[in-house]
Design a protein around this motif. Sequence first.
Motif, PDB file in Angstrom:
ATOM      1  N   ARG A  31       0.964  -1.180   0.035  1.00 38.88           N
ATOM      2  CA  ARG A  31       0.105   0.054  -0.169  1.00 38.88           C
ATOM      3  C   ARG A  31       0.925   1.157  -0.015  1.00 38.88           C
ATOM      4  NH1 ARG A  31      -5.609   0.793   3.568  1.00 38.88           N
ATOM      5  NH2 ARG A  31      -6.087   2.629   2.475  1.00 38.88           N
ATOM      6  N   LEU A  34       7.154   4.212   3.782  1.00 31.32           N
ATOM      7  CA  LEU A  34       7.756   5.242   4.252  1.00 31.32           C
ATOM      8  C   LEU A  34       9.274   5.657   4.817  1.00 31.32           C
ATOM      9  CD1 LEU A  34       4.563   4.281   5.121  1.00 31.32           C
ATOM     10  CD2 LEU A  34       4.751   6.052   6.838  1.00 31.32           C
ATOM     11  N   TYR A  36      11.721   7.206   7.424  1.00 33.00           N
ATOM     12  CA  TYR A  36      11.956   7.824   8.843  1.00 33.00           C
ATOM     13  C   TYR A  36      13.593   8.248   8.834  1.00 33.00           C
ATOM     14  CZ  TYR A  36       7.068   6.839  10.448  1.00 33.00           C
ATOM     15  OH  TYR A  36       5.968   6.772  10.452  1.00 33.00           O
ATOM     16  N   ARG A  92       4.040  -0.590   4.352  1.00 32.29           N
ATOM     17  CA  ARG A  92       2.613  -0.962   4.745  1.00 32.29           C
ATOM     18  C   ARG A  92       1.931  -1.786   3.665  1.00 32.29           C
ATOM     19  NH1 ARG A  92       0.604   3.722   6.659  1.00 32.29           N
ATOM     20  NH2 ARG A  92       0.628   3.129   8.999  1.00 32.29           N
ATOM     21  N   ASN A  96      -5.530  -2.407   7.813  1.00 29.32           N
ATOM     22  CA  ASN A  96      -5.113  -1.635   8.798  1.00 29.32           C
ATOM     23  C   ASN A  96      -4.158  -2.665   9.623  1.00 29.32           C
ATOM     24  OD1 ASN A  96      -4.983   0.559  10.980  1.00 29.32           O
ATOM     25  ND2 ASN A  96      -6.331  -0.323  12.022  1.00 29.32           N
TER      26      ASN A  96
ATOM     27  N   ASN B  31      -4.911   3.132  16.555  1.00 27.72           N
ATOM     28  CA  ASN B  31      -3.767   2.254  16.432  1.00 27.72           C
ATOM     29  C   ASN B  31      -2.597   2.616  17.400  1.00 27.72           C
ATOM     30  OD1 ASN B  31      -5.410   1.225  14.370  1.00 27.72           O
ATOM     31  ND2 ASN B  31      -4.143   1.882  12.992  1.00 27.72           N
ATOM     32  N   PHE B  33       1.166   0.787  19.090  1.00 26.86           N
ATOM     33  CA  PHE B  33       2.054  -0.341  18.428  1.00 26.86           C
ATOM     34  C   PHE B  33       3.280  -0.013  19.718  1.00 26.86           C
ATOM     35  CE2 PHE B  33       0.424  -0.712  14.376  1.00 26.86           C
ATOM     36  CZ  PHE B  33      -0.065   0.654  14.060  1.00 26.86           C
ATOM     37  N   PHE B  48       0.476  -4.914  19.140  1.00 29.07           N
ATOM     38  CA  PHE B  48      -0.258  -3.679  18.619  1.00 29.07           C
ATOM     39  C   PHE B  48      -1.659  -3.782  19.293  1.00 29.07           C
ATOM     40  CE2 PHE B  48      -1.958  -5.541  14.819  1.00 29.07           C
ATOM     41  CZ  PHE B  48      -1.065  -6.435  14.457  1.00 29.07           C
ATOM     42  N   TYR B  50      -5.590  -2.079  17.852  1.00 25.66           N
ATOM     43  CA  TYR B  50      -6.395  -1.368  17.013  1.00 25.66           C
ATOM     44  C   TYR B  50      -7.650  -0.443  17.639  1.00 25.66           C
ATOM     45  CZ  TYR B  50      -4.350  -4.056  13.091  1.00 25.66           C
ATOM     46  OH  TYR B  50      -3.475  -4.636  12.203  1.00 25.66           O
ATOM     47  N   SER B  94      -1.128   5.711  15.183  1.00 32.45           N
ATOM     48  CA  SER B  94      -1.540   6.027  13.817  1.00 32.45           C
ATOM     49  C   SER B  94      -3.000   6.143  13.863  1.00 32.45           C
ATOM     50  CB  SER B  94      -0.889   5.154  12.825  1.00 32.45           C
ATOM     51  OG  SER B  94      -1.524   4.092  12.828  1.00 32.45           O
ATOM     52  N   ARG B  96      -6.542   4.803  12.086  1.00 28.07           N
ATOM     53  CA  ARG B  96      -7.144   3.526  11.569  1.00 28.07           C
ATOM     54  C   ARG B  96      -7.091   3.596  10.135  1.00 28.07           C
ATOM     55  NH1 ARG B  96     -12.131   1.880  14.256  1.00 28.07           N
ATOM     56  NH2 ARG B  96     -10.576   1.173  15.889  1.00 28.07           N
ATOM     57  N   GLY B  98      -7.005   4.795   6.184  1.00 23.27           N
ATOM     58  CA  GLY B  98      -5.964   5.248   5.248  1.00 23.27           C
ATOM     59  C   GLY B  98      -4.396   5.086   5.363  1.00 23.27           C
ATOM     60  N   SER B  99      -3.801   5.592   4.449  1.00 21.84           N
ATOM     61  CA  SER B  99      -2.221   5.415   4.456  1.00 21.84           C
ATOM     62  C   SER B  99      -1.724   6.503   5.174  1.00 21.84           C
ATOM     63  CB  SER B  99      -1.800   5.432   3.185  1.00 21.84           C
ATOM     64  OG  SER B  99      -1.835   4.312   2.462  1.00 21.84           O
ATOM     65  N   THR B 100      -1.496   6.455   6.635  1.00 20.82           N
ATOM     66  CA  THR B 100      -0.895   7.468   7.246  1.00 20.82           C
ATOM     67  C   THR B 100       0.297   7.096   7.847  1.00 20.82           C
ATOM     68  OG1 THR B 100      -2.106   6.945   9.228  1.00 20.82           O
ATOM     69  CG2 THR B 100      -3.359   8.394   7.629  1.00 20.82           C
ATOM     70  N   GLU B 101       1.181   8.140   8.345  1.00 22.93           N
ATOM     71  CA  GLU B 101       2.483   7.772   9.000  1.00 22.93           C
ATOM     72  C   GLU B 101       2.191   7.290  10.561  1.00 22.93           C
ATOM     73  OE1 GLU B 101       2.083  11.477   8.228  1.00 22.93           O
ATOM     74  OE2 GLU B 101       3.351  12.249   9.782  1.00 22.93           O
ATOM     75  N   ALA B 102       3.018   6.724  10.863  1.00 23.00           N
ATOM     76  CA  ALA B 102       3.110   6.276  12.502  1.00 23.00           C
ATOM     77  C   ALA B 102       3.843   7.510  13.125  1.00 23.00           C
ATOM     78  CB  ALA B 102       3.561   4.926  12.809  1.00 23.00           C
ATOM     79  N   PHE B 103       3.287   7.901  14.419  1.00 21.13           N
ATOM     80  CA  PHE B 103       3.998   8.922  15.095  1.00 21.13           C
ATOM     81  C   PHE B 103       4.690   8.091  16.209  1.00 21.13           C
ATOM     82  CE2 PHE B 103       2.655  12.658  13.168  1.00 21.13           C
ATOM     83  CZ  PHE B 103       1.587  12.443  12.474  1.00 21.13           C
ATOM     84  N   PHE B 104       6.061   8.597  16.536  1.00 22.05           N
ATOM     85  CA  PHE B 104       6.671   7.664  17.489  1.00 22.05           C
ATOM     86  C   PHE B 104       7.166   8.520  18.694  1.00 22.05           C
ATOM     87  CE2 PHE B 104       8.168   3.578  15.919  1.00 22.05           C
ATOM     88  CZ  PHE B 104       8.134   4.017  14.459  1.00 22.05           C
TER      89      PHE B 104
END
Lengths: 111, 113
Positions: A31, A34, A36, A92, A96, B31, B33, B48, B50, B94, B96, B98-104
């Motif tokens: 999909r 990314l 970082y 990814r 989800n 989400n 993790f 992780f 959800y 992140s 749930r 769509g394609s989104t980034e994860a924040f750490f």
Amino acid sequence: EDKVVQSPLSLVVHEGDTVTLNCSYEVTNFRSLLWYKQEKKAPTFLFMLTSSGIEKKSGRLSSILDKKELFSILNITATQTGDSAVYLCAARFSGNTPLVFGKGTRLSVIA
Amino acid sequence: DVKVTQSSRYLVKRTGEKVFLECVQDMDHENMFWYRQDPGLGLRLIYFSYDVKMKEKGDIPEGYSVSREKKERFSLILESASTNQTSMYLCASSLRQGSTEAFFGQGTRLTVV
């Protein structure tokens, strides 16, 4: 098994050099990919790529995705010592699902 | 400014102790993790979640458990800490859809002695 492979694992360059970091992936139902940057703390987001051939650019950093050959590159031009970090690539797959990370490339830029 | 906060930056625990690592996010993300990061091995997913009270095993869940009683908080529990659990632990969140980034989060460096 889904996997992400980065190369090289480490790299030392001089300030002003241009570097290319590689990321290949084998991910079912891919999909997005990314990038970082991780210095001594939390990884910070650089780019997200979903379409082939469209370059994403931010200052001296740029990245592109090739969905046919299943890889991405991250370019850094005119490197500076502040670019020294571990660069992480993650993929990814659909739904989800968590990101699958590569092992990272440790870049050291020396003056 | 989005934020993922881990309760401790550095932690030293003894073998056999029960250890709690806490993570809180203020972005209303579904989400969350937990990863551990070791030299040469990269980031490996432990668990992780959800949604509240939901959890899924990642790649290396052995020796760990998690708790998500509230949406904003995700806890990692080492039931009986061992020296091979000495590592950097990173929490992320992140959205749930769509394609989104994860924040750490900033990471917790845990040393088990």
